[in-house]
Design an enzyme around this catalytic site. Sequence first.
Site: not given
Ligand code: GLA
Length: 415
Positions: A40, A47, A145, A193, A244
Amino acid sequence: MRTPADQVGVRRGAVVAGAIELFRATYGARPPAVAVAPARVNLIGDHTDYEGGLALPMTIDRWTAVAVGPGTSADCRAVTALERHGPASCDLYGAGAGDRVAGIDPAWARYAFGAMLEVAAASGRTEPLPPLDLAVAGDVPVGSGVSSSASLGVAVAGAVNATLELGVPRAELPAICQRSEHRYAGVPCGIMDPYIIVHGEAGAALLIDCGRAEHTLIPIPRDDDALGLLVDTKVPRALNTGQYAARRALCQKAASVLGVATLSQASEQRLLAVRSRLSEEEFRAARHVVRENARTRRVADLLLGAAERQVEDWEPVLEEIGVLMVQSHRSLRDDMGVSCPELECVVDAALDGDGAYGARLTGAGFGGCALVLCDPDWGDRVAKRVEQEFERRFDYRCAVTSFRSVDGLSTTADH
Ligand code: GLA
């Protein structure tokens, strides 16, 4: 620079064939089921998911395929073409299975076996799982990412659910995969995600209300109107190293001072009212969430409004979206503190000239990929500009590709 539409299926087919071939070569049999899950990109809304907020991701044409069949040894086994590791095997039965999965080396196998354990638990099945063999192949860049981990977890959960006829509803798979990442990979991720990877649809992004676990389909512009570039800085990022989790903790602290369960229930005005009770970092992280939710809703409204009006000229709409993307990026950099020099270089170079409407990091940040929204006629020139400036600054090459939106998880029995 985009894969022609008729080639997308061919590339997906090659990934599926890779998993089947690997299964055959490793276990000497034909796999009865295969699941395919895409990667994706998130257009905007980062965040925010772990604070019950809004995100606007879409599934893209990079896939993880998992072939699965009855096991030929006492343990469950998994092999991947993605890393040079032999099969990992794990005893998923009896006391301590969770600890064994969480401690397994290679680490990628935690996502595979973790998803198996969690989907089995969610099915309510009382007898132990039979041993299964898995083979994984794919073309999702790992740790960049674009959600390689959720793509793997969702594909495994989908494959096991299908092959054992566990009957777990599709709508439960995102939470199952999120739990698996929390428990076995040590990443306190949000729901975005796995949610988009399960529910994504070609031709659309999803406005996900992560607090309610609900979504609205948001049509995206056609190929002639807009082009998305994905720029991989190749700066490795791991989400289990504490950075994170530290951002989540800042947000949770701010939410507790505000007296709300999640920051998405708070307004900027209320946040300002408690500013003196928050550290600067807590205040800024919380401000990011509140503002990012508003930006994400605005982008979704702009896209939806343009589609409903059937606009001929997308340019003004895309320009406005581009401004919001850049604001989002700056907020992730300045308020959330998750950018890095390489991502800055990509965003600045993309915007330093004609052809790009907007650019931002996508996903968690700390490295990985940035997304550039371009005029399709300018795609090559924008890509070159970014590549050249990046190489000049860092003395190595970033990878610029383009992407198409595709459907989410699919499972097929009897290949
Ligand atoms: C990662 C996490 C998601 C989300 C993003 C930031 O991909 O797995 O849950 O928090 O970072 O948007």
